[in-house]
Write an enzyme that holds these catalytic residues in place. Structure first.
Site, PDB file in Angstrom:
ATOM      1  N   GLU A 272       0.845  -1.215   0.000  1.00 49.76           N
ATOM      2  CA  GLU A 272       0.000   0.000   0.000  1.00 49.76           C
ATOM      3  C   GLU A 272       0.871   1.251   0.000  1.00 49.76           C
ATOM      4  O   GLU A 272       0.558   2.243  -0.648  1.00 49.76           O
ATOM      5  CB  GLU A 272      -0.943   0.015   1.202  1.00 49.76           C
ATOM      6  CG  GLU A 272      -2.045  -1.029   1.143  1.00 49.76           C
ATOM      7  CD  GLU A 272      -2.833  -0.990  -0.157  1.00 49.76           C
ATOM      8  OE1 GLU A 272      -3.337   0.087  -0.531  1.00 49.76           O
ATOM      9  OE2 GLU A 272      -2.939  -2.039  -0.826  1.00 49.76           O
ATOM     10  N   TRP A 275       1.903   2.212  -3.350  1.00 50.57           N
ATOM     11  CA  TRP A 275       0.919   3.009  -4.112  1.00 50.57           C
ATOM     12  C   TRP A 275       1.208   4.500  -3.965  1.00 50.57           C
ATOM     13  O   TRP A 275       1.050   5.289  -4.889  1.00 50.57           O
ATOM     14  CB  TRP A 275      -0.509   2.744  -3.615  1.00 50.57           C
ATOM     15  CG  TRP A 275      -1.187   1.561  -4.218  1.00 50.57           C
ATOM     16  CD1 TRP A 275      -1.498   0.389  -3.577  1.00 50.57           C
ATOM     17  CD2 TRP A 275      -1.692   1.423  -5.564  1.00 50.57           C
ATOM     18  NE1 TRP A 275      -2.149  -0.454  -4.443  1.00 50.57           N
ATOM     19  CE2 TRP A 275      -2.283   0.149  -5.662  1.00 50.57           C
ATOM     20  CE3 TRP A 275      -1.697   2.266  -6.671  1.00 50.57           C
ATOM     21  CZ2 TRP A 275      -2.872  -0.305  -6.836  1.00 50.57           C
ATOM     22  CZ3 TRP A 275      -2.284   1.816  -7.853  1.00 50.57           C
ATOM     23  CH2 TRP A 275      -2.863   0.534  -7.917  1.00 50.57           C
ATOM     24  N   TRP A 303     -20.450  14.784 -18.629  1.00 49.07           N
ATOM     25  CA  TRP A 303     -21.015  14.633 -17.285  1.00 49.07           C
ATOM     26  C   TRP A 303     -22.310  15.402 -17.148  1.00 49.07           C
ATOM     27  O   TRP A 303     -22.456  16.477 -17.755  1.00 49.07           O
ATOM     28  CB  TRP A 303     -20.003  15.148 -16.244  1.00 49.07           C
ATOM     29  CG  TRP A 303     -18.677  14.472 -16.295  1.00 49.07           C
ATOM     30  CD1 TRP A 303     -17.517  14.981 -16.788  1.00 49.07           C
ATOM     31  CD2 TRP A 303     -18.372  13.142 -15.849  1.00 49.07           C
ATOM     32  NE1 TRP A 303     -16.504  14.062 -16.672  1.00 49.07           N
ATOM     33  CE2 TRP A 303     -16.995  12.927 -16.097  1.00 49.07           C
ATOM     34  CE3 TRP A 303     -19.112  12.115 -15.259  1.00 49.07           C
ATOM     35  CZ2 TRP A 303     -16.352  11.736 -15.784  1.00 49.07           C
ATOM     36  CZ3 TRP A 303     -18.472  10.924 -14.936  1.00 49.07           C
ATOM     37  CH2 TRP A 303     -17.107  10.746 -15.204  1.00 49.07           C
ATOM     38  N   ASN A 338     -10.393   3.617   3.081  1.00 47.87           N
ATOM     39  CA  ASN A 338     -10.070   3.471   1.653  1.00 47.87           C
ATOM     40  C   ASN A 338     -11.200   2.817   0.866  1.00 47.87           C
ATOM     41  O   ASN A 338     -11.528   3.233  -0.242  1.00 47.87           O
ATOM     42  CB  ASN A 338      -8.778   2.670   1.497  1.00 47.87           C
ATOM     43  CG  ASN A 338      -8.393   2.516   0.038  1.00 47.87           C
ATOM     44  OD1 ASN A 338      -8.195   3.498  -0.664  1.00 47.87           O
ATOM     45  ND2 ASN A 338      -8.324   1.269  -0.417  1.00 47.87           N
ATOM     46  N   TRP A 356     -15.512  13.528 -12.014  1.00 48.35           N
ATOM     47  CA  TRP A 356     -14.656  13.094 -10.901  1.00 48.35           C
ATOM     48  C   TRP A 356     -13.875  14.255 -10.297  1.00 48.35           C
ATOM     49  O   TRP A 356     -13.526  14.240  -9.113  1.00 48.35           O
ATOM     50  CB  TRP A 356     -13.703  11.981 -11.339  1.00 48.35           C
ATOM     51  CG  TRP A 356     -12.784  12.337 -12.478  1.00 48.35           C
ATOM     52  CD1 TRP A 356     -13.023  12.191 -13.804  1.00 48.35           C
ATOM     53  CD2 TRP A 356     -11.471  12.918 -12.383  1.00 48.35           C
ATOM     54  NE1 TRP A 356     -11.955  12.645 -14.546  1.00 48.35           N
ATOM     55  CE2 TRP A 356     -10.982  13.087 -13.702  1.00 48.35           C
ATOM     56  CE3 TRP A 356     -10.662  13.308 -11.313  1.00 48.35           C
ATOM     57  CZ2 TRP A 356      -9.721  13.631 -13.982  1.00 48.35           C
ATOM     58  CZ3 TRP A 356      -9.416  13.848 -11.588  1.00 48.35           C
ATOM     59  CH2 TRP A 356      -8.954  14.008 -12.912  1.00 48.35           C
ATOM     60  N   TRP A 379      -9.068   8.909  -7.448  1.00 47.70           N
ATOM     61  CA  TRP A 379     -10.268   9.347  -8.180  1.00 47.70           C
ATOM     62  C   TRP A 379     -10.255   8.846  -9.615  1.00 47.70           C
ATOM     63  O   TRP A 379     -11.258   8.377 -10.137  1.00 47.70           O
ATOM     64  CB  TRP A 379     -10.410  10.878  -8.131  1.00 47.70           C
ATOM     65  CG  TRP A 379     -11.184  11.275  -6.911  1.00 47.70           C
ATOM     66  CD1 TRP A 379     -10.675  11.679  -5.707  1.00 47.70           C
ATOM     67  CD2 TRP A 379     -12.607  11.214  -6.752  1.00 47.70           C
ATOM     68  NE1 TRP A 379     -11.702  11.888  -4.812  1.00 47.70           N
ATOM     69  CE2 TRP A 379     -12.899  11.626  -5.431  1.00 47.70           C
ATOM     70  CE3 TRP A 379     -13.662  10.881  -7.585  1.00 47.70           C
ATOM     71  CZ2 TRP A 379     -14.199  11.688  -4.929  1.00 47.70           C
ATOM     72  CZ3 TRP A 379     -14.971  10.945  -7.091  1.00 47.70           C
ATOM     73  CH2 TRP A 379     -15.227  11.345  -5.780  1.00 47.70           C
TER      74      TRP A 379
HETATM   75  C1  LIG Z   1     -10.946   8.279  -4.317  1.00 50.92           C
HETATM   76  C2  LIG Z   1      -9.730   8.124  -3.433  1.00 50.92           C
HETATM   77  C3  LIG Z   1      -9.108   9.262  -2.895  1.00 50.92           C
HETATM   78  C4  LIG Z   1      -7.975   9.137  -2.078  1.00 50.92           C
HETATM   79  N1  LIG Z   1      -7.399  10.272  -1.578  1.00 50.92           N
HETATM   80  C5  LIG Z   1      -6.261  10.174  -0.839  1.00 50.92           C
HETATM   81  C6  LIG Z   1      -5.617  11.334  -0.347  1.00 50.92           C
HETATM   82  O1  LIG Z   1      -6.031  12.475  -0.589  1.00 50.92           O
HETATM   83  N2  LIG Z   1      -4.510  11.161   0.431  1.00 50.92           N
HETATM   84  C7  LIG Z   1      -4.005   9.929   0.715  1.00 50.92           C
HETATM   85  O2  LIG Z   1      -2.997   9.841   1.422  1.00 50.92           O
HETATM   86  N3  LIG Z   1      -4.583   8.827   0.240  1.00 50.92           N
HETATM   87  C8  LIG Z   1      -5.688   8.902  -0.522  1.00 50.92           C
HETATM   88  N4  LIG Z   1      -6.293   7.762  -0.977  1.00 50.92           N
HETATM   89  C9  LIG Z   1      -5.662   6.458  -0.716  1.00 50.92           C
HETATM   90  C10 LIG Z   1      -6.134   5.750   0.576  1.00 50.92           C
HETATM   91  O3  LIG Z   1      -7.519   5.721   0.618  1.00 50.92           O
HETATM   92  C11 LIG Z   1      -5.598   6.419   1.843  1.00 50.92           C
HETATM   93  O4  LIG Z   1      -4.212   6.595   1.742  1.00 50.92           O
HETATM   94  C12 LIG Z   1      -5.870   5.569   3.074  1.00 50.92           C
HETATM   95  O5  LIG Z   1      -7.252   5.327   3.206  1.00 50.92           O
HETATM   96  C13 LIG Z   1      -5.346   6.285   4.297  1.00 50.92           C
HETATM   97  O6  LIG Z   1      -5.611   5.565   5.460  1.00 50.92           O
HETATM   98  P1  LIG Z   1      -4.455   4.818   6.252  1.00 50.92           P
HETATM   99  O7  LIG Z   1      -3.318   5.745   6.495  1.00 50.92           O
HETATM  100  O8  LIG Z   1      -5.073   4.166   7.421  1.00 50.92           O
HETATM  101  O9  LIG Z   1      -3.995   3.762   5.160  1.00 50.92           O
HETATM  102  P2  LIG Z   1      -3.253   2.359   5.294  1.00 50.92           P
HETATM  103  O10 LIG Z   1      -4.162   1.332   4.744  1.00 50.92           O
HETATM  104  O11 LIG Z   1      -2.719   2.155   6.653  1.00 50.92           O
HETATM  105  O12 LIG Z   1      -2.058   2.496   4.247  1.00 50.92           O
HETATM  106  C14 LIG Z   1      -0.765   2.959   4.629  1.00 50.92           C
HETATM  107  C15 LIG Z   1      -0.350   4.110   3.754  1.00 50.92           C
HETATM  108  O13 LIG Z   1      -0.206   3.683   2.405  1.00 50.92           O
HETATM  109  C16 LIG Z   1      -0.596   4.738   1.522  1.00 50.92           C
HETATM  110  N5  LIG Z   1      -1.725   4.273   0.706  1.00 50.92           N
HETATM  111  C17 LIG Z   1      -2.602   3.307   1.003  1.00 50.92           C
HETATM  112  N6  LIG Z   1      -3.462   3.105  -0.015  1.00 50.92           N
HETATM  113  C18 LIG Z   1      -3.116   3.992  -0.963  1.00 50.92           C
HETATM  114  C19 LIG Z   1      -3.625   4.302  -2.259  1.00 50.92           C
HETATM  115  N7  LIG Z   1      -4.645   3.634  -2.798  1.00 50.92           N
HETATM  116  N8  LIG Z   1      -3.042   5.307  -2.954  1.00 50.92           N
HETATM  117  C20 LIG Z   1      -1.988   5.985  -2.446  1.00 50.92           C
HETATM  118  N9  LIG Z   1      -1.458   5.735  -1.236  1.00 50.92           N
HETATM  119  C21 LIG Z   1      -2.018   4.753  -0.508  1.00 50.92           C
HETATM  120  C22 LIG Z   1      -1.045   5.904   2.381  1.00 50.92           C
HETATM  121  O14 LIG Z   1       0.021   6.810   2.493  1.00 50.92           O
HETATM  122  C23 LIG Z   1      -1.368   5.232   3.712  1.00 50.92           C
HETATM  123  O15 LIG Z   1      -1.222   6.070   4.806  1.00 50.92           O
HETATM  124  C24 LIG Z   1      -7.440   7.861  -1.807  1.00 50.92           C
HETATM  125  C25 LIG Z   1      -8.059   6.725  -2.342  1.00 50.92           C
HETATM  126  C26 LIG Z   1      -9.190   6.852  -3.143  1.00 50.92           C
HETATM  127  C27 LIG Z   1      -9.841   5.624  -3.703  1.00 50.92           C
END
Ligand SMILES: Cc1cc2nc3c(=O)[nH]c(=O)nc-3n(C[C@H](O)[C@H](O)[C@H](O)COP(=O)(O)OP(=O)(O)OC[C@H]3O[C@@H](n4cnc5c(N)ncnc54)[C@H](O)[C@@H]3O)c2cc1C
Length: 470
Positions: A272, A275, A303, A338, A356, A379
């Site tokens: 993750e 990503w 849209w 997420n 979006w 997005w």
């Molecule tokens: C529509 C949409 C918008 C999002 N907007 C953001 C945003 O503005 N900022 C943001 O940090 N993340 C965003 N994410 C990715 C993800 O949802 C969040 O990083 C995550 O929910 C944060 O919670 P956590 O720290 O507990 O994540 P954990 O599940 O603990 O993951 C650990 C770290 O991995 C990174 N990570 C995890 N999943 C993703 C992902 N899909 N893309 C990029 N990095 C990821 C983050 O830095 C996160 O803190 C978005 C995802 C979607 C689908």
């Protein structure tokens, strides 16, 4: 006599509000007799339409922690308010500094600002050095065999995992500040004209470390199975800290790897984090994503952008419980799970037929972790316009998503209290209850679905079909 290269250097803090693994600070202390840690509140950022109160509140708090930790090492944080590069040049002059060290920024606006600062400093014969610190690997470090950037996550991730990475730098023990260095007071978020009723954890670098250690101790091994369950607090919640750099990816990865045994949870968690780097390098190599679709032919999508439906989505009153729960979580906690983000983004684009970019901006305004590259990547993934996007004809069904990822309705009941007495069988489709049952269960005020998913699915397919090349 000293063998240091410089007398005085400014360390310009931005999205790196930490002492541990801070290359700019580490190098400045190694190379200069005196170091001035500086933060500038720049109106160009504060006045942006997508700068949200939650992030500013979190920022101000993190700066307070940074200042306290710098003071423990003999330094302090110097605060200035005003336009960049003017404030940087003023500080260089005021402190007679040889130049400025900072971390590299990749967002288009930050890059342009940094180029302007570097140019202005060079014209005055001052040094300006930028270091790596936002990601584990720099955008451009991981490339395909053809030396082109990856646009598919799988092969990018494999290299990200296999490539040897350096360990984090230690925090400095001693910082020497010039005598009589004065700072403006640290403003409150309210003084910067940002207030919010959202409730969320702050705490800067110290909190980030505590969260990480607790997560690694108690949750990481179950992360692969728990991370997708909406009602389970199975993720790290480190995103806000990664966004403002109160912790570095390198520090997190090193802590996870040093914690010992391998588990599926650990591997999933690290991927993750990959990503995070993946989307950053997408933004750098394909900067057009900041304003439009990664696959530009999707910019022609027509849209509908119905403002009433958009308001219902924002306020969590679409009549689809899982969508409403997630939006209400966002509005009250400045954070969303997420899985919730994926569901509501799919719903906005494929069910409500709303651009979006409108959802992307609303997220940026509300999220404490709002981050251009991750948010844009998420997005575009959900809208089907992005890199590794799910194909446009795969459309999330909000009811089955709810049933799968919130099987007992725990999450819905937490955020949509009107539905707290609805049995699990109906929690994701309360419209199936009779009027008398709704009355009896106290949920007659909960809205009926604003659109019919089956109908909207067909309309979305037609909309995308008109412009799709696949
Ligand atoms: C529509 C949409 C918008 C999002 N907007 C953001 C945003 O503005 N900022 C943001 O940090 N993340 C965003 N994410 C990715 C993800 O949802 C969040 O990083 C995550 O929910 C944060 O919670 P956590 O720290 O507990 O994540 P954990 O599940 O603990 O993951 C650990 C770290 O991995 C990174 N990570 C995890 N999943 C993703 C992902 N899909 N893309 C990029 N990095 C990821 C983050 O830095 C996160 O803190 C978005 C995802 C979607 C689908």
């Amino acid at each position: 006599m000293t063998d240091k290269k410089y007398k005085t250097l400014i360390v310009w803090f931005r999205r790196d509000l930490r002492l541990h693994d801070n290359a700019a600070l580490f190098e400045a202390i190694a190379q200069a007799e005196m170091v001035i840690p500086l933060f500038v509140f720049d109106p160009a950022i504060l006045e942006r339409a997508d700068t949200g109160a939650a992030r500013v509140t979190f920022l101000v708090d993190a700066l307070g922690v940074l200042d306290a930790n710098l003071q423990k090492a003999g330094g302090r944080l110097i605060i200035r308010r005003g336009s960049v590069p003017e404030e940087i040049l003023k500080a260089v002059e005021e402190f007679g500094a040889d130049g400025v060290f900072h971390h590299r920024e990749y967002e288009p606006m930050g890059k342009a600002r940094d180029e302007a600062v570097a140019k202005a400093l060079a014209e005055r014969g001052k040094v300006c050095e930028a270091f790596s610190g936002l990601s584990l690997f720099e955008p451009g470090e991981i490339l395909s065999q053809a030396r082109t950037p990856y646009t598919v996550f799988g092969p990018y991730k494999r290299q990200w995992f296999d490539r040897p990475a350096e360990g984090p730098l230690p925090a400095p023990h001693a910082i020497t500040l010039p005598q009589g260095t004065k700072s403006d007071p640290l403003p409150t978020a309210a003084e910067l004209k940002f207030t919010t009723t959202q409730k969320f954890e702050c705490g800067g670098e110290d909190a980030a470390h505590e969260i990480l250690y607790e997560f690694v101790k108690t949750k990481i091994d179950e992360y692969d199975t728990e991370r997708d369950i909406l009602g389970s607090d199975g993720t790290s919640r480190l995103s806000r800290h990664l966004h403002l750099g109160t912790i570095s990816p390198r520090f997190i990865i090193d802590t996870v790897r040093r914690a010992g045994r391998e588990s599926a949870g650990r591997t999933t968690f690290l991927s993750e984090l990959a990503w995070h780097d993946f989307y950053l390098q997408i933004l750098v190599h394909f900067p057009h994503v900041a304003g439009g679709a990664f696959r530009p032919h999707y910019d022609a999508l027509e849209w509908e952008n119905d403002e009433e439906l958009f308001a219902a989505w924002k306020e969590g009153r679409t009549g689809y419980p899982i969508v409403d729960a997630a939006m209400r979580q966002l509005n009250s906690e400045a954070w969303m799970h997420n899985r919730g983000r994926m569901i509501v983004a799919s719903f906005l684009t494929k069910d409500l037929l709303i651009d979006w970019r409108k959802g992307e901006r609303y997220f940026m305004q509300q999220l404490v972790d709002g981050d251009l590259s991750a948010n844009n990547g998420g997005w575009q993934w959900a809208a089907g316009t992005g890199t590794d996007a799910q194909p446009y004809f795969r459309i999330f069904n909000p009811t089955s998503q709810g049933e799968k990822f919130d099987p007992n309705g725990t999450y819905v009941k937490e955020w949509v209290p009107e539905l707290s007495r609805v049995p699990a069988k109906f929690i994701h489709q309360p419209w199936k209850l009779s009027e008398a049952e709704r009355e009896h269960l106290g949920c007659s005020e909960y809205p009926q679905p604003v659109v019919d998913h089956a109908i909207q699915r067909g309309r979305a397919l037609a909309l995308y079909g008109k412009v799709s090349k696949s």
